[in-house]
Design a protein around this motif. Structure first.
Motif, mmCIF file in Angstrom:
data_model
loop_
_atom_site.group_PDB
_atom_site.id
_atom_site.type_symbol
_atom_site.label_atom_id
_atom_site.label_comp_id
_atom_site.label_asym_id
_atom_site.label_seq_id
_atom_site.Cartn_x
_atom_site.Cartn_y
_atom_site.Cartn_z
ATOM 1 N N SER A 120 5.342 -6.298 -3.747
ATOM 2 C CA SER A 120 5.080 -6.328 -5.481
ATOM 3 C C SER A 120 5.857 -5.191 -6.148
ATOM 4 C CB SER A 120 3.751 -5.944 -5.543
ATOM 5 O OG SER A 120 3.542 -5.670 -7.140
ATOM 6 N N ASN A 121 6.099 -4.215 -5.187
ATOM 7 C CA ASN A 121 6.995 -3.064 -5.868
ATOM 8 C C ASN A 121 8.435 -3.477 -5.851
ATOM 9 O OD1 ASN A 121 5.610 -0.432 -6.755
ATOM 10 N ND2 ASN A 121 4.400 -1.076 -4.986
ATOM 11 N N ALA A 122 8.848 -4.182 -4.624
ATOM 12 C CA ALA A 122 10.382 -4.924 -4.580
ATOM 13 C C ALA A 122 10.566 -5.856 -5.878
ATOM 14 C CB ALA A 122 10.318 -5.339 -3.154
ATOM 15 N N GLU A 123 9.529 -6.688 -6.228
ATOM 16 C CA GLU A 123 9.886 -7.369 -7.267
ATOM 17 C C GLU A 123 9.856 -6.714 -8.704
ATOM 18 O OE1 GLU A 123 6.565 -10.396 -7.226
ATOM 19 O OE2 GLU A 123 7.151 -11.029 -4.912
ATOM 20 N N PHE A 124 8.954 -5.787 -8.630
ATOM 21 C CA PHE A 124 9.063 -4.890 -10.011
ATOM 22 C C PHE A 124 10.320 -4.202 -10.207
ATOM 23 C CE2 PHE A 124 8.483 -0.922 -11.916
ATOM 24 C CZ PHE A 124 8.022 -1.170 -13.295
ATOM 25 N N PHE A 125 11.065 -3.710 -8.857
ATOM 26 C CA PHE A 125 12.270 -2.814 -9.396
ATOM 27 C C PHE A 125 13.365 -3.704 -9.100
ATOM 28 C CE2 PHE A 125 9.129 0.668 -8.215
ATOM 29 C CZ PHE A 125 9.484 1.518 -9.052
ATOM 30 N N TYR A 126 13.253 -4.783 -8.403
ATOM 31 C CA TYR A 126 14.381 -5.761 -8.172
ATOM 32 C C TYR A 126 13.957 -7.145 -8.609
ATOM 33 C CZ TYR A 126 16.422 -2.023 -5.593
ATOM 34 O OH TYR A 126 16.706 -0.783 -4.944
ATOM 35 N N ALA B 24 23.022 -7.331 -0.429
ATOM 36 C CA ALA B 24 22.161 -6.239 -0.244
ATOM 37 C C ALA B 24 22.175 -5.430 -1.321
ATOM 38 C CB ALA B 24 22.504 -5.452 0.904
ATOM 39 N N ALA B 25 21.125 -5.011 -1.725
ATOM 40 C CA ALA B 25 20.898 -4.138 -3.253
ATOM 41 C C ALA B 25 20.161 -2.923 -2.803
ATOM 42 C CB ALA B 25 20.027 -4.931 -4.284
ATOM 43 N N GLY B 26 19.158 -2.954 -1.799
ATOM 44 C CA GLY B 26 18.432 -1.661 -1.841
ATOM 45 C C GLY B 26 17.384 -1.659 -0.533
ATOM 46 N N HIS B 27 16.609 -0.678 -0.449
ATOM 47 C CA HIS B 27 15.741 -0.437 0.720
ATOM 48 C C HIS B 27 14.604 0.189 0.040
ATOM 49 C CE1 HIS B 27 14.133 1.401 4.440
ATOM 50 N NE2 HIS B 27 13.990 2.414 3.716
ATOM 51 N N VAL B 28 13.179 -0.370 0.211
ATOM 52 C CA VAL B 28 11.947 -0.096 -0.160
ATOM 53 C C VAL B 28 11.073 0.134 1.122
ATOM 54 C CG1 VAL B 28 10.031 -0.879 -1.283
ATOM 55 C CG2 VAL B 28 12.218 -1.566 -2.246
ATOM 56 N N ARG B 29 10.492 1.249 1.005
ATOM 57 C CA ARG B 29 9.371 1.530 2.006
ATOM 58 C C ARG B 29 8.177 2.015 1.481
ATOM 59 N NH1 ARG B 29 9.125 2.667 7.475
ATOM 60 N NH2 ARG B 29 11.327 2.604 7.775
ATOM 61 N N LEU B 30 7.128 1.683 2.020
ATOM 62 C CA LEU B 30 5.773 2.188 1.418
ATOM 63 C C LEU B 30 5.010 2.188 2.459
ATOM 64 C CD1 LEU B 30 3.828 1.078 -1.553
ATOM 65 C CD2 LEU B 30 2.535 0.635 0.739
ATOM 66 N N THR B 31 4.401 3.706 2.386
ATOM 67 C CA THR B 31 3.432 4.165 3.362
ATOM 68 C C THR B 31 1.932 4.205 2.537
ATOM 69 O OG1 THR B 31 4.871 5.007 4.734
ATOM 70 C CG2 THR B 31 2.557 5.820 5.115
ATOM 71 N N LEU B 32 0.975 3.408 3.208
ATOM 72 C CA LEU B 32 -0.489 3.314 2.600
ATOM 73 C C LEU B 32 -1.433 4.361 3.665
ATOM 74 C CD1 LEU B 32 -2.381 2.401 0.495
ATOM 75 C CD2 LEU B 32 -2.388 0.176 1.957
ATOM 76 N N VAL B 33 -2.027 4.903 3.148
ATOM 77 C CA VAL B 33 -2.773 6.059 3.935
ATOM 78 C C VAL B 33 -4.392 5.664 3.514
ATOM 79 C CG1 VAL B 33 -3.332 8.225 4.930
ATOM 80 C CG2 VAL B 33 -1.015 7.731 4.020
ATOM 81 N N SER B 34 -5.375 5.595 4.514
ATOM 82 C CA SER B 34 -6.779 5.646 4.281
ATOM 83 C C SER B 34 -7.137 7.080 4.391
ATOM 84 C CB SER B 34 -7.495 4.733 5.437
ATOM 85 O OG SER B 34 -8.783 4.678 5.262
ATOM 86 N N VAL B 35 -7.138 7.601 3.023
ATOM 87 C CA VAL B 35 -7.559 8.923 3.031
ATOM 88 C C VAL B 35 -9.005 9.274 3.643
ATOM 89 C CG1 VAL B 35 -7.870 11.067 1.486
ATOM 90 C CG2 VAL B 35 -5.939 9.433 1.196
ATOM 91 N N ASP B 36 -9.882 8.444 3.047
ATOM 92 C CA ASP B 36 -11.266 8.477 3.670
ATOM 93 C C ASP B 36 -11.870 7.200 3.232
ATOM 94 O OD1 ASP B 36 -12.273 8.728 0.715
ATOM 95 O OD2 ASP B 36 -12.037 10.840 0.834
ATOM 96 N N ASP B 37 -13.264 7.128 3.518
ATOM 97 C CA ASP B 37 -14.067 5.892 3.002
ATOM 98 C C ASP B 37 -13.897 5.413 1.677
ATOM 99 O OD1 ASP B 37 -14.527 5.730 5.641
ATOM 100 O OD2 ASP B 37 -16.531 6.346 5.819
ATOM 101 N N SER B 38 -13.482 6.135 0.920
ATOM 102 C CA SER B 38 -13.684 5.992 -0.677
ATOM 103 C C SER B 38 -12.477 5.779 -1.357
ATOM 104 C CB SER B 38 -14.501 6.828 -1.380
ATOM 105 O OG SER B 38 -13.798 8.357 -1.395
#
Length: 182
Positions: free
Chosen positions: A98-104, A138-152
């Protein structure tokens, strides 16, 4: 005695917010401590922290280095609702696309890497995409890290580098690898 313990605790918290010792590429560098997202991350040499007031609501903090016609890179942090561990991969991949589509918006993307990771012992998932322009170059590189901080709640770091395969890409990846929970 309580005052001494309070001061020692405050000193430790300040030290932890500015330096980490885990052998990572950004250990000892200044850090962004994003209380809204519940995450901190290192600032590479030559990068600058951004103004949170200029961000759209989806993001809570940012760092960047040179953005011009020749390229550059930035990392954005944000927060979200709870994500069960068995949904981290799917949510991280969907958010990265989704973010790759937004930025590119004229380009396309393909997953280069998708793997489970941990951030301070909490489950997380990181996804790297190679992004192309509207003509397939080639136009770019997108990396996303999603973290489960806690149960909420969850937190994420999103990095964008252009062009991909460059020093900017390595720096973006280093920022995401430096992630720690507050």
């Amino acid at each position: 005695m309580a005052v001494v313990l309070l001061l020692a605790g405050a000193g430790f918290a300040a030290w932890r917010a500015t330096a980490r010792d885990g052998g990572g590429p950004l250990d000892g560098r200044p850090r962004v401590s994003d209380a809204a997202a519940g995450i901190s991350y290192g600032i590479p040499e030559g990068w600058k922290a951004g103004d949170e007031e200029d961000l759209i609501d989806a993001f809570t903090s940012t760092v960047s280095r040179r953005m011009d016609e020749d390229g550059g890179c930035f990392v954005l942090a944000g927060r979200g609702g709870a994500v069960p561990q068995d949904r981290l991969e799917a949510r991280a991949e969907a958010a990265a696309r989704s973010n790759a589509e937004f930025f590119y918006p004229e380009g396309g993307s393909r997953i280069e890497e998708s793997r489970a990771v941990e951030v301070d012992g909490r489950p997380a998932h990181t996804v790297a995409l190679k992004v192309t322009d509207g003509e397939g170059a080639a136009a770019g590189h997108v990396r996303l890290t999603l973290v489960s901080v806690d149960d909420s709640r969850s937190a994420f770091l999103l990095g964008v580098a252009q062009p991909g395969g460059t020093q900017e890409e390595r720096e973006v990846d280093a920022v995401l690898e430096s992630a720690a929970l507050l």
